[in-house]
Design a protein around this motif. Structure first.
Motif, PDB file in Angstrom:
ATOM      1  N   SER A  99     -20.050 -12.290 -42.659  1.00 41.82           N
ATOM      2  CA  SER A  99     -20.401 -11.420 -43.779  1.00 41.82           C
ATOM      3  C   SER A  99     -19.206 -10.596 -44.221  1.00 41.82           C
ATOM      4  O   SER A  99     -18.978 -10.408 -45.416  1.00 41.82           O
ATOM      5  CB  SER A  99     -21.544 -10.491 -43.403  1.00 41.82           C
ATOM      6  OG  SER A  99     -22.668 -11.250 -43.067  1.00 41.82           O
ATOM      7  N   ASP A 112     -24.636 -15.809 -48.525  1.00 41.22           N
ATOM      8  CA  ASP A 112     -24.555 -15.314 -47.147  1.00 41.22           C
ATOM      9  C   ASP A 112     -25.905 -15.515 -46.469  1.00 41.22           C
ATOM     10  O   ASP A 112     -26.830 -14.746 -46.668  1.00 41.22           O
ATOM     11  CB  ASP A 112     -24.150 -13.835 -47.171  1.00 41.22           C
ATOM     12  CG  ASP A 112     -23.843 -13.318 -45.771  1.00 41.22           C
ATOM     13  OD1 ASP A 112     -24.075 -14.074 -44.803  1.00 41.22           O
ATOM     14  OD2 ASP A 112     -23.382 -12.175 -45.651  1.00 41.22           O
ATOM     15  N   GLU A 113     -25.999 -16.526 -45.680  1.00 43.50           N
ATOM     16  CA  GLU A 113     -27.231 -16.880 -44.978  1.00 43.50           C
ATOM     17  C   GLU A 113     -28.430 -16.870 -45.921  1.00 43.50           C
ATOM     18  O   GLU A 113     -29.383 -16.127 -45.702  1.00 43.50           O
ATOM     19  CB  GLU A 113     -27.472 -15.903 -43.819  1.00 43.50           C
ATOM     20  CG  GLU A 113     -26.202 -15.641 -43.033  1.00 43.50           C
ATOM     21  CD  GLU A 113     -26.455 -15.539 -41.543  1.00 43.50           C
ATOM     22  OE1 GLU A 113     -27.505 -15.998 -41.096  1.00 43.50           O
ATOM     23  OE2 GLU A 113     -25.579 -15.015 -40.849  1.00 43.50           O
TER      24      GLU A 113
HETATM   25 MG   LIG Z   1     -23.883 -11.487 -41.717  1.00 47.10          MG
END
Ligand SMILES: [Mg+2]
Ligand SMILES: Nc1ncnc2c1ncn2[C@@H]1O[C@H](COP(=O)(O)OP(=O)(O)OP(=O)(O)O)[C@@H](O)[C@H]1O
Ligand SMILES: Nc1ncnc2c1ncn2[C@@H]1O[C@H](COP(=O)(O)OP(=O)(O)OP(=O)(O)O)[C@@H](O)[C@H]1O
Ligand SMILES: [Mg+2]
Lengths: 499, 318, 328, 323, 289
Positions: free
Chosen positions: D48, D179-180
């Motif tokens: 991240s 992000d994910e």
């Molecule tokens: Mg993360």
């Protein structure tokens, strides 16, 4: 309305009602005094002067008074004021179904009971002799000044407005809300709790007021001086400059200050029923109080130490009674009287007054000096009175406005009184007053009251402390104020002027 | 949905309301003084007169009976009559209500106007000079007793600078204009707002800081919004929700503060009426005021909930 | 009651409904049938995997079985006795045998207790042994779950996720239970740590002869650890089978879709995916008939009206689908 | 040809009370137009932080302390905030992990969706509205007009993530950082979302940086893979290289420790130990304490980046040609 | 592994560590401690007499026998400041203790037992909270008669709601936590769950509330003194010392009468608030080390 002369008078508390006799508040009485009239008014020096009554005569038996009314007095709606209005007012006030907390002011008039309530429908003996003459029959022969001073807060109301109304209607405030009066000023508007505004009564029979508009404002006593200093207020109508502020007030360029000796007094109450507060103990304690310090410390010198309820300004003042202060002797007397060591006295005082608190603190110190422990308990005024009547206290402090007539103090010293805080069970003191009152002239009365004052000191049911001066101030632009009379509920506001 | 919700809230408020009246009534009746004691202040009053009054006021009845008599009256919209003035309590309160209402309302408005931007300002850069400044300021405001601030302000503004009146609602001369009223309200309003501003700034700040940590703020930033746009458009509304609760819960303390402030400035509102009534043991008036304040607080609570619902759409949905 | 061969625990029509009270005005409260007439059996020593998407009632089922929340109806037979009828005292004794390992290694350990307090708490509750004996037992189990005894006086926040989960396992196993519910016991762990914990759990099972109800939404993990697997959808079990059977020959369309949706860490195998339309329906407002019909590519009118029951389709393989045989 | 995005030697530090902690240390990679770069790694490895530093969305306690980030050859580090704002949402857009919290609960979908359109496309409310509805349609949301007026809580998780995607692609960014994006979703929904992303890439030619910890997800979607461990890039290569021929012991261990759907093992392979805490990073290779091949040298010296086959690996075992 | 060094770090000591780094909070704590030491010991050491009037020095300016001057009736301001501090701090401490003692168990019961107890307790809390406390205090103090103890008790008793609500909210959220369920799963009794699992984990915010309640209690006492319902004369409290500043003369010319208690009050309340702030920050898990 430029160029209007507006005068703003400050009071430190609000009035409670607009019904003249249904109050125990002097603040209300000032309001009523602007709107309505009364037969006579009493001045600070004890002299009585006519208001609605141009003159009066007392019959030879001294049991009836006849008033002659001003013939040019008119109600604000244009109707003339006549003897019928006076009769109606007294009849209405004495009617027990009408709420009138101060009805007892009628007590000396024939045809009513002790509380001032009529014995039967319109039994009160107030009669109109003619359009402008009215006679009051008294229960018994009496010193007329006592009667006149007593009815000097009974305001005359217009019969044509109230006639035929039921008691319920009269007790409701609506009828009183837009009053028709005969006083120097006419009610204009009110902000409840903040101010009442009046316009002048052009037709006032004692002369048109010089000022156009009168505003009475409620100002917390801490703020009065600020208001006077920055010109928001013109005078203190009722109340005093804070003692702490007196020096500041005196140094203001825009203010006139006057320190007026008054009849008001502050007294220490002993609970005479406590077995350890015997007469000797009370005398000793009375002697232990350093009244000079009280006057100088609390009042900054603006007051006088006293031993009796009768202030030096009163014509009945007995100057032979000396202020006593002798802690050494007090100690001896306490020892002799066998005051129990370790006995702590409960001292009740009311909350909300820093003067009272300080006074109590000083007395505690005085008593400590002679070896007596005192514990102060503070409560609000209503609680204070109720608990003192129940006799829970040892000591207490009470202030009274006093009157020029010495019999005022009787209320606190006879057994059945609702103000018998010192719990006196004998009538020795009140008998003396009654005897004095039974006499019809000042000269005959005086000796009894002289004796009364001496007896008061001896009996020591209370330790009278000091009378305090009225510390008043007003703007330099104000003219014709007789602030000395203010304390007698007497403004004579129609005479005021402002530059 | 929303109306149902409000109605529900009102229904919940009713038992609370009665709880308050019961609490108030019985606490009052525990007081050692009685309404008659106040009459004793006049030494002329006779025991017979006192007894007559006692019966007339219904004080000879047991407390429970008195309470139900009072409650019955209340349900017919009658708050009773003042012991001391004989006037209807409702009328007395209504007369005083505008003064307190305008004072309290402007104090709330002022507090919001000051504290929200100040809180945002502080939160916009935590642990910076501006943060410490507003933090210190709010702490100071919270730490000074109302009455004392009042006295100092009167001295400063009415005497030393002589630019504002020392008390009251209107000047003596001239008509009672709105401007005049405003001028008289500046000091009391300021004093009354002190505590709130102090507290709310801190709440606003921490709520703002918390919200700024939330994911959707990052989303907003990733869209290319500038910092202030993110704060004003995305963070503010979310940060306000907890503050709304705090504001709602402050109503009782504002009313409480008004008691003191009104005393200091001679402001003719409910607060000064209350003090007079407590001293005079004027039960109907005390009860009337209590009922009124309780109702106001409960209404304020409901309004708070509604405001909450407006700010946070998730609430009204449920 | 006959002693069914090796069956340790069996639920019979177990249901748990949550009612969200809507208050004064709304008379008919809304009901979530989180667990809806579930009948399952777990054999002694085996691991029953329970999979399904979030909110389908897996955790609720686990908790209801352990009586951590009261069941709405149904029975939980443990060794042939319905433990839901046990009184407080009896249940308290029973709890020694029934344990649970939670998902979140961060919130399942009281942050104010040391590792020793945490692990010895069950011993203290059941007043097992003397103080010294307890310490010994704690140290022993600590070693078994792979933690050093120097950690005994530390607090949970000083450990990594995997270590915390080990503490949780130690706490659950110290009383030597027979049946353990593992509610997403490895879901919060990193891949590399997850393998460690899974291995540990398998080891412990063998060593202590444990029976697991292993709840997870991760089909590959469930496949690794379970002997048999039950698939849940919106509160109901839609398919139960031996592991091999289920993965090689899923019967229920939901299971099929689920299996095909799992991304494989393999670049060579490109599969034909079944991508389901739409979302899982709200539990407050489940569809009529077969709960899966709204997303099922094979749904018929019958599916929309009539709820299928879980029935044996082939030996040891149950499915709740009207068209199970037809589609197989 | 220059890549769309090239990150070189990125180093990000956090100022914490315990001192400075280097969360990302010397990470390099590039994203080509129309391709998907997968970044994998366990929790806390800096995925991240890396992605946020590209858009410079890190908090005030973070500092990009080294390296360069170039978009189309233009250096982003040190760009004034105003210009960064023009890039965010316009050239580079982002999708976050949790669609529950990444949408503002107090604003309608429409308001949030129209925001970037109005900001970057210079158009009025009306036009933004129609465009927003268009995008919603494109991401497969039924009855988009109705949804525009709804609040996030009225949508299901999958729909919310679609809205997030719609928001990100509304200005047709050249690079999409996800992000994910599917971690919080159910498998069946995850499949939908991944499908959608691949579809969008095909249609719009957007490059995607897909961050995930799920090896399966990368394997199924990415073209290139970057493996991070404890803030360091350990391996970087094409999807086939990484999955078929993993070089770094960490990558190998990771792939081996995943339970598989196609083979049965009694016990899984494990990587012993845990990820080091940010304030207790090993002096040498950060993986050394857990590495089965760990040597003394690994403990003391930091490995460089070496070519091994087509991949870049940071391990002394491949110390052949230094990069 | 993660933290090799400190062996026995408890949560509390970690919080304390964080608190130690909070400069303002530490300053506040130090000021408070110094203040407490001063008001407790200085009167004994210096044999201060706050009651006796010095007849030779009414409202005397600082200097000579009276370092901070005397009040209107000649009592030593410094002595009264110290004794007043005892009162004010005592009111603050004890009333907060009372609030806690009532509020915490009630909140705990409401939050953990739920059901009827919850409804009743929270409704009562609502009732108390919809009531301007100053009004209740005025009436109650009138009922009990003003004294340090009645003021303390009344402020204390009326302060319970915020503790109850706080604990209640925390217990609700803590009860949801898995470790509570885990305790239940191992057969822990309810009493133990409440005392060992729920309470310790709900108590942190109470610490903050305690500081703010204490500050507000001290302020309430001073307001009560202003309304004439505070501490009994001749006893001193900072509130009733400030009350003497009602006249503009004292306000503008006799600073020594009101400035010391005013400053003392300000500094105390500030210190307590700063301490509260520090505790809040220290307890906030978001603010990591
Ligand atoms: Mg993360
Ligand atoms: N205490 C509760 N009150 C009301 N509803 C509940 C409660 N607990 C669970 N539910 C509901 O029951 C359903 C099943 O929840 P449960 O936690 O058992 O699902 P799950 O399969 O464990 O999901 P996850 O994978 O997210 O853990 C959900 O719809 C949930 O909203
Ligand atoms: N605001 C911050 N302050 C201090 N350190 C931080 C901060 N944000 C991240 N870090 C540190 O940076 C490192 C990398 O964090 P990052 O969030 O990038 O991990 P991640 O790979 O995205 O993990 P996850 O899979 O959990 O999302 C972590 O070790 C973390 O401790
Ligand atoms: Mg679950």
């Amino acid at each position: 309305e430029a160029g209007e002369k507006v005068v703003t008078a400050a009071m430190d508390q609000a009035w409670d009602t607009m019904m003249p006799l249904n109050t125990t508040s002097n603040y209300t009485r000032f309001i009523c005094d602007q709107i309505y009239d009364r037969l006579t008014q009493t001045n600070a020096d004890g002299s009585i002067e006519g208001r609605l009554a141009e003159s009066w005569t007392v019959n030879d038996a001294s049991d009836a008074v006849t008033f002659k009314l001003h013939e040019d007095a008119v109600w604000s709606d244009g109707e003339p004021v006549t003897a019928e209005d006076v009769v109606f007012s007294y009849q209405m006030y004495s009617d027990p179904s009408v709420e009138a907390k101060s009805r007892y002011h009628l007590e000396y008039i024939a045809g009513v009971d002790d509380s001032g309530a009529e014995l039967s429908e319109d039994s009160i003996e107030v009669t109109a002799d003619s359009d402008y003459e009215v006679t009051f029959k008294l229960k018994e022969a009496m010193y007329p000044d006592t009667f006149l001073q007593d009815i000097d807060t009974v305001f005359i109301i217009p019969k044509h407005v109230f006639e035929g109304k039921t008691a319920e209607e009269i007790n409701a405030p609506d009828l009183w809300a837009n009053p028709v009066g005969s006083g120097p000023f006419i009610y204009d508007s009110e902000i409840n709790g903040e101010r009442m505004e009046f316009t002048k009564n052009e037709n006032y029979y004692l002369g048109t007021p010089n000022i156009d508009r009168l505003i009475i404002r409620v100002v917390p006593s801490a703020n009065v001086l600020s208001g006077l200093m920055n010109g928001e207020l013109d005078l203190i109508g009722f109340g005093s400059v804070l003692t702490d502020d007196w020096e500041t007030a005196k140094s203001q360029d825009n203010l006139v200050t006057e320190s007026v000796p008054t009849t008001s007094y502050t007294t220490l109450i002993f609970n005479t029923q406590k077995e350890y507060l015997t007469q000797e103990v009370r005398q000793a304690l009375n002697m232990a109080i350093n009244r000079d310090v009280l006057v100088n410390g609390l009042l900054m010198g603006e007051g006088t130490p006293i031993m009796t309820p009768i202030a030096p300004v009163s014509p009945y003042y007995n100057d032979k009674v000396q202020v006593q202060y002798d802690p050494e002797k007090a100690k001896e007397m306490l020892a002799e009287a066998g005051f129990p060591a370790g006995q702590t006295l409960k001292f009740f005082i009311s909350s909300g007054s820093s003067i009272t608190e300080r006074c109590a603190a000083l007395i505690v110190q005085d008593f400590a000096n002679v070896g007596v422990n005192v514990e102060i308990e503070q409560m609000d005024f209503a609680t204070l009175m109720s608990r003192m009547l129940d006799g829970e206290h040892d000591l207490g402090i009470i202030g009274s406005g006093g009157t020029l007539d010495p019999s005022e103090s009787r209320e606190m010293i006879y057994p059945e009184s609702s103000c018998n805080f010192c719990q006196l069970q004998d009538t020795e003191l009140s008998d003396l007053i009654d005897k004095g009152n039974a006499e019809l002239t000042f000269e005959a009365r005086k000796p009894y009251f002289d004796e009364y004052q001496e007896k008061v000191v001896e009996k020591a049911a209370m330790g009278y402390l000091y009378t305090k001066n009225l510390l008043t101030a007003y703007n330099k632009s104000m003219k014709n104020l007789n602030v000395a009379d203010f304390n007698c509920l007497n403004w004579s506001s129609w005479e005021w002027d402002k530059e | 949905m929303k109306w149902k919700y409000i109605l529900k809230r009102i229904l919940i408020a009713i038992p609370t309301f009665f709880g308050i009246t019961i609490l108030a009534y019985f606490i009052l009746n525990m007081a050692p003084g009685s309404p008659l004691d106040a009459l004793l202040a006049d030494p002329g009053i006779t025991p017979a007169e006192l007894e007559r009054k006692r019966v007339a006021l219904g004080l000879d009845q047991p407390v429970i009976i008195q309470y139900f008599t009072w409650l019955k009256q209340l349900l017919t919209g009658n708050l009773g009559f003042s012991y001391s003035t004989q006037r209807p309590v409702a009328a007395m309160i209504l007369e005083r209500l505008p003064a307190t209402a305008i004072l309290a309302a402007s104090s709330i408005v002022l507090s919001l106007i000051v504290s929200i931007p100040l809180g945002i300002f502080a939160a916009s850069r935590p642990n910076s000079g501006r943060d410490y400044f507003s933090g210190g300021l709010s702490m100071l405001m919270m730490a000074t007793p109302n009455f004392f601030v009042g006295l100092v302000f009167i001295y400063l503004f009415a005497i030393v600078f002589n630019i504002l009146p020392s008390g009251g609602m209107y000047s003596s001369s001239g008509a009672h204009t709105f401007g005049d009223l405003m001028k008289h309200m500046i000091l009391p309003c300021l004093v009354l707002s002190f505590q709130q501003i102090g507290g709310w700034v801190r709440h606003m700040r921490s709520s703002m800081l918390e919200v700024m940590q939330d994911d959707y703020i990052r989303t907003a930033k990733s869209k290319g919004l500038t910092k202030w746009k993110v704060i004003m458009k995305h963070a503010l509304k979310n940060a306000l929700t907890p503050v709304v609760t705090v504001v709602g819960m402050s109503i009782p303390s504002i009313v409480g503060g008004a008691v003191v402030t009104e005393q200091v400035f001679g402001w003719p509102g409910i607060g000064s009426l209350m003090v007079t009534a407590i001293n005079g043991r004027d039960y109907p008036v005390i009860m009337g005021i209590t009922v009124m304040i309780a109702a106001a607080v409960l209404i304020a609570n409901i309004l708070t909930d509604v405001a909450y619902g407006i700010l946070d759409p998730r609430i009204s949905y449920k | 009651m006959s002693e069914n061969t090796g069956i340790l625990l069996e639920t019979k029509d177990l249901s748990k409904y949550f009612t969200a009270k809507k208050g004064l005005l709304n008379r008919n409260p809304s009901v979530v049938k989180a667990v809806d007439h579930v009948s399952l059996s777990v054999r002694k020593g085996e691991t029953l995997g329970l999979v399904g998407e979030s909110g389908c009632g897996k955790s609720t089922l686990g908790r209801t079985i352990l009586r951590l929340i009261p069941a709405t109806e149904g029975q939980v037979m443990y060794n042939g006795e319905d433990i839901l009828t046990y009184d407080k005292k009896k249940m308290w004794e029973m709890r020694r045998k029934l344990q649970i390992i939670f998902q979140d290694p961060y919130s399942s350990l009281n942050p104010r207790m040391t590792v020793y307090d945490l692990i010895s708490a069950p011993l203290e509750v059941y007043k097992v042994g003397t103080k010294e004996e307890r310490r010994e037992m704690v140290e022993e189990i600590l070693q078994e779950v792979g933690l050093d005894k120097q950690y005994l006086n530390r607090f949970p926040h000083e450990f990594s996720g995997g270590q915390r989960q080990r503490i949780g396992i130690a706490r659950a196993l110290i009383l030597n239970p027979e049946f353990v519910v593992c509610d997403e016991a490895v879901s919060a762990l990193d891949v590399s740590v997850r393998a460690q914990v899974l291995n540990l759990m398998k080891n412990m099972q063998q060593k202590k002869n444990l029976t697991y109800l292993f709840i997870s939404h991760d089909l590959s993990v469930v496949r690794h650890i379970s002997d048999r697997i039950a698939v849940m959808y919106l509160g109901s079990v839609v398919e139960v089978a031996e592991k091999a059977q289920l993965y090689s020959n899923p019967m229920h369309p939901y299971t099929k879709a689920l299996l095909s949706a799992i991304p494989l860490p393999d670049v060579k195998k490109k599969r034909q995916r079944i991508i389901l339309e739409g979302d899982v329906p709200s539990a407050y407002n489940p569809p009529s008939g077969c709960k899966f019909h709204t997303r099922c590519p094979y749904a018929t009118d019958r599916c929309r009206q009539e709820a299928p029951v879980l029935q044996e389709v082939e030996k040891g393989h149950k499915a709740a689908c009207h068209r199970a045989l037809e589609l197989a | 040809m220059a890549s769309l995005l090239s990150v070189e030697n990125l180093q990000v530090q956090f100022q914490t009370k315990k001192g400075i902690n280097t969360a990302v240390d010397g990470v390099s990679f590039s994203v080509e137009k129309g391709r998907i770069l997968g970044i994998v790694g366990e929790s806390g490895c800096g995925k991240s932080v890396t992605s946020m530093s590209i858009l410079q969305l890190l908090g005030s306690n973070a500092r990009i302390s080294g390296g360069s980030i170039k978009l189309d050859g233009k250096e982003l580090i040190g760009l004034p905030e105003k210009e960064m704002c023009r890039i965010r949402g316009n050239d580079i857009a982002m999708i976050f992990q949790d669609p529950m919290t990444a949408l503002n609960p107090t604003l309608t979908i429409g308001t949030q969706l129209m925001e970037p359109i109005m900001l970057h496309q210079n158009c009025g409310k009306k036009e933004a509205w129609t465009r927003a509805v268009d995008v919603l349609k494109r991401v497969g949301i039924a009855a988009p007009e109705k949804r525009m007026k709804e609040y996030p809580h009225q949508l299901s998780g999958g729909m919310r993530q679609r809205v997030m995607i719609a928001m990100a692609v509304s200005c047709e960014p050249r690079l999409l950082i996800a992000d994910e994006p599917t971690t919080a979703l159910d498998v069946t929904i995850q499949a939908q979302i991944l499908e959608l992303m691949c579809e969008l890439r095909e249609k719009m030619g957007t490059a995607i940086m897909l961050i995930t910890h799920d090896m399966g997800v990368v394997a199924e979607t990415a073209d290139d893979v970057l493996v991070l461990y404890a803030g360091k890039a350990v391996e970087y290569g094409s999807i086939e290289d990484i999955f078929e021929r993993p070089k770094h012991p960490y990558t190998q261990g990771l792939l081996n420790s995943i339970p598989r759907l196609d083979e049965d093992v009694e016990l899984l392979n494990t990587i012993e130990g845990t990820v080091p805490a940010p304030d207790a990073m090993p002096a040498g290779c950060r993986f050394a304490p857990r590495c089965p091949y760990g040597k003394d040298r690994c403990m003391k010296e930091k490995p460089g980046v070496y070519h091994a086959g087509n991949s870049l690996v940071s391990c002394f075992r491949y110390e052949g040609e230094k990069e | 592994m993660k933290k090799q060094k400190n062996e026995n770090v408890s949560y509390l000591s970690e919080v304390l560590d964080k608190l130690k780094e909070h400069k303002m909070a530490m300053a506040g704590l130090v000021v408070l401690i110094v203040e407490i030491l001063m008001v407790v010991f200085l009167p004994m050491i210096l044999k201060l007499d706050p009651y006796t009037s010095d007849y030779t020095a009414f409202s005397a300016a600082p200097g000579g026998a009276h370092i901070l001057g005397t009040d209107a009736i000649g009592r030593d301001v410094f002595a009264r400041l110290m004794y007043g501090g005892r009162t004010s701090l005592l009111v603050g401490f004890v009333s907060t203790l009372i609030s806690c003692a009532i509020g915490v168990p009630l909140g705990l019961v409401a939050g953990y037992a739920r059901g009827k107890a919850e409804a009743v307790i929270m409704r009562i809390a609502d009732i108390f909270m919809s009531f301007p406390s100053i009004v209740l205090i005025l009436v109650l103090v009138a009922v009990l008669g003003p004294s340090v103890w009645s003021v303390t008790c009344v402020i204390g008793v009326l302060g319970w709601t915020q503790f109850a609500r706080l604990i209640y909210a925390n217990v609700l959220s803590v009860s949801e936590k898995e470790y509570v369920e885990s305790a239940r799963a191992i057969g822990t009794s309810n009493f133990k769950i409440v005392t060992k699992y729920v309470l310790p984990n709900s108590f942190a915010p109470i610490l903050i509330a305690i500081t703010f309640q204490m500050a507000s209690a001290i302020l309430s006492e001073s307001s009560l003194s202003f309304l004439g319902m505070g501490v009994q004369p001749p006893g001193a409290s900072w509130g009733n010392m400030l009350y003497d500043a009602q006249s503009i003369t004292v306000l503008s010319q006799k600073l020594w009468i009101w400035l010391p208690p005013g400053l003392a009050l300000l500094i105390t309340v500030l210190s307590i608030n700063f301490l509260g702030d520090g505790i809040r920050d220290a307890l906030d898990p978001k603010i990591k080390l």
